[in-house]
Design a protein around this motif. Structure first.
Motif: not given
Length: 710
Positions: A230-240, A253-259
């Motif tokens: 749930x936190x990863x979804x909220x943090x990135x805006x992408x579904x798990x 998820x960390x690569x998504x954040x970097x992007x």
């Protein structure tokens, strides 16, 4: 206004006083059980509907009515649905005493339908929040964890597993902004041995861990997985499901954040990663374990302005005089006054495992969550190199060309040359050291997360600074002696006002250990190198990130400014030295020749030479303008961890895991002197601004100060 309770009515909401529904003709129930007045349909699903209602017996307070009315009856699925609905009522009754769980008000049967009445939580679900705003910040995610983990610990202590934690099942309560956990319809008692038919899925795809989806089995760690997802979804805006790579078997998820141009604190990232491990045995086992690791992270910090001059507060350096010393590395025209030699200190303490004084537990090489170290698999202590098998010898030293005429080792009481001035003891391995150019002040960094500020002339400890959550890797002091920068394994850079020890700013942006920092000649810029493979350039006065230079070299170990702050020099695990154009953020040259990791680089004062210390046991001298290799300095018997130029650029000093300091002529690459300084690895050296004192920081938990007596 009243609502039709026929689960098949297509338009159940009405503003009517008639006894029957104008849509389907079903008699309207003005009050269920004589007290609950249904007003509006607010949700529907395969097993029934949910209504907003008023409780007449409680001053028309708001409540929620859940109606159990499945579309099919008599099947195994129907019987299971009845069991789950009744189970939710039981769970709410047991758990409703917690303020972040809805209270059960009633459970009854009427007109062949089952009804559950519970407290209404006014607010928006986290799913609605995400849809109405941008993604969650690092601080918001951490606050959510701190608010919800005690709720999970509470229900787990009562023997209940929720099994369906998603953004839609957490409501942000309007009155106090606290998250409330709802929908216990699939909650499971620990002692229950419910087995589901093959193919039955318990929980929500993407948020439920694999043990739930395959067999319906669930544990406390299953809820922790769902909360992490749930936190990863909220943090990135992408579904798990969009953040996980089945091919690689890992989260992205960390690569998504970097992007998105974002990073979060490495410690928090590690917590989220361990919450969402595939294997039950590799996850946190209890919510309390997660809480403890969160508590080890630095406290959430607000926006802090960039560094400003010290206008108030007692200076740590009041009464300190300017250092009067000069030595063999002095600039032309500088005087070289003679000084008396202080009494030799006692022998340094032997190396022992670090201990947390507050807990009595060994801390060296450990970290939150009882986990192994990051991607590299090494702790800070392991990365710094092991202990040599025996103290270095004091015999003659050779270069690649054979015996060096005139090279000498430190004798028992030499009449001149480099003499041990004093030893500064520490509680842990000393990993970083820097002199102030303005006062007789030395700053050291340790693996016990502490910065120590010393009067090196007297040996007095002036102050200890706590702020890093994990080991300190590097320190730097500005030319005015007012600003101190430090970096560490907590993936942060901290800016301190050196005069009074005030923490002015914490720079966050790297997502792995920050291994090295450098201040520009103008003291307006700071460069940082990290295990995440990037160099970052920061504006100190504004406390902002200016740019990121992504490296193809992998993990970076060192960084330095050159050419009036127009160039950066870096080195790392790819065995090369790289020269960067800061403005263009591009690599200008790659210097090859080392056969192992480049641990540190140093730039001469005149900006013409670069020295690189390597795990291949050599120091190499390069022409910065051309990139040509000038000299290879050989003699150390183990990896060379550190190198520094003297102020006149004619000499440089290197420190090694073999415990020795070696002084070299930078013009011809010849060895001038070998000092058997420590019995354990030397991690960093620094040369005092007048060239009269060398500081060597070691794994033997000491700094040794060496003074030139000409």
């Amino acid at each position: 206004m009243i609502c039709c309770l026929n689960p098949h009515c297509t338009q159940p909401n009405h503003a009517t006083l008639s006894p029957d529904c104008p849509t389907c003709g079903t008699p309207l129930e003005h009050r269920l059980r004589g007290r609950y007045r249904p007003l509006k349909l607010i949700g529907r699903g395969g097993f029934g509907r949910t209504y907003f209602a008023l409780d007449a017996d409680r001053l028309n307070s708001r409540c929620v009515i859940k109606q159990f009315a499945p579309q099919t009856q008599g099947t195994k699925s129907f019987l299971k649905a009845v069991q789950l609905f009744e189970q939710e009522a039981v769970r709410l009754h047991e758990l409703g005493e917690h303020p972040q769980i809805p209270t059960l008000l009633a459970y009854f049967e009427q007109n062949k339908y089952l009804y559950l009445v519970q407290q209404m939580i006014q607010g928006r679900t986290l799913h609605q929040e995400l849809a109405a705003q941008t993604t969650y910040s690092e601080g918001s995610i951490r606050q959510l964890l701190e608010d919800l983990l005690p709720v999970l610990q509470f229900i787990h202590d009562h023997g209940v597993i929720h099994r369906d934690i998603t953004p839609s099942n957490v409501i942000r309560r309007k009155v106090d902004q606290k998250p409330v956990l709802i929908d216990f319809g699939v909650a499971k008692q620990f002692s229950e041995a419910i087995r589901y038919e093959p193919g039955t899925r318990i929980g929500t795809e993407g948020y439920a861990p694999i043990e739930q989806l395959r067999s319906g089995q669930a544990y406390p760690s299953s809820d922790l997985y769902s909360l992490g997802a749930t936190c990863l979804h909220l943090l990135t805006g992408c579904k798990p499901e969009d953040l996980y790579s089945p091919r690689e078997g890992r989260w992205l998820w960390q690569e998504h954040l970097e992007n998105q141009g974002r990073t979060i604190h490495a410690g928090l990232a590690e917590v989220l990663n361990f919450m969402t491990r595939d294997l039950v045995s590799e996850r946190y086992q209890t919510a309390q374990d997660v809480i403890e690791d969160l508590n080890r992270l630095p406290k959430l910090e607000g926006s802090v302005p960039g560094w400003v001059s010290n206008q108030s507060g007692q200076s740590l350096f009041a009464g300190l005089s300017q250092p009067p010393l000069s030595g063999p590395g002095k600039k032309a025209g500088m005087a070289m006054p003679t000084t008396s030699l202080p009494t030799m200190p006692d022998s340094p303490p032997s190396a022992q495992p670090d201990t947390d004084l507050s807990t009595g537990r060994a801390t060296s090489g450990t970290q939150p969550g009882r986990k192994s170290k990051g991607v590299s698999g090494q702790s800070s202590a392991e990365r710094l190199g092991g202990y040599p098998s025996s103290p270095p010898s004091s015999g003659s030293t050779k270069t690649s060309g054979g015996a060096l005429s005139g090279a000498k080792s430190l004798g028992a009481e030499p009449a001149q040359g480099w003499q041990l001035l004093r030893t500064l003891p520490h509680q842990s391995w000393v990993t970083a050291v820097a002199f102030s150019a303005q006062q007789p002040v030395l700053v050291s960094g340790n693996l016990n997360d502490t910065l120590c500020i010393w009067n090196w002339q007297s040996g007095d400890l002036l102050h200890s600074l706590k702020g890093h959550a994990r080991g300190v890797n590097d320190v730097a002091i500005d030319r005015q002696g007012q600003l101190l920068a430090s970096c560490g394994d907590d993936a942060t850079i901290k800016i301190w006002q050196l005069g009074n020890g005030t923490l002015w700013h914490t720079l966050k942006g790297h997502f792995r250990d920050v291994t090295a920092i450098a201040l520009s000649h103008s003291d307006n810029l700071l460069a940082s190198a990290s295990e995440d493979g990037t160099l970052k350039l920061w504006n100190l006065k504004k406390g902002t990130l200016l740019k990121t230079l992504p490296s193809l070299a992998g993990m970076l170990k060192t960084v330095a400014f050159a050419n009036s702050d127009q160039r950066l020099i870096s080195g790392g695990l790819d065995n090369t030295v790289r020269i960067w154009d800061i403005q263009a953020a591009t690599t200008l040259n790659v210097l090859t020749g080392h056969t192992n990791t480049v641990n540190q680089v140093a730039v001469s004062t005149d900006g013409q030479l670069v020295a690189s210390a390597s795990k291949d046991r050599t120091v190499r001298l390069w022409d910065l303008a051309t990139g040509n290799l000038l000299h290879t300095l050989q003699g150390h018997t183990q990896e060379v961890n550190t190198v520094a130029f003297f102020p006149d650029d004619r000499q440089l000093v290197s420190g090694s895991s073999d415990g020795t300091l070696r002084l070299w002529n930078s013009q011809d690459g010849t060895l001038q002197e070998t000092l058997p300084a420590h019995v354990n690895p030397i991690h960093q050296v620094a040369v005092q601004s007048m060239g009269a004192v060398i500081a060597s920081a070691s794994a033997d938990k000491t700094i040794k100060l060496w003074q030139w007596l000409g």
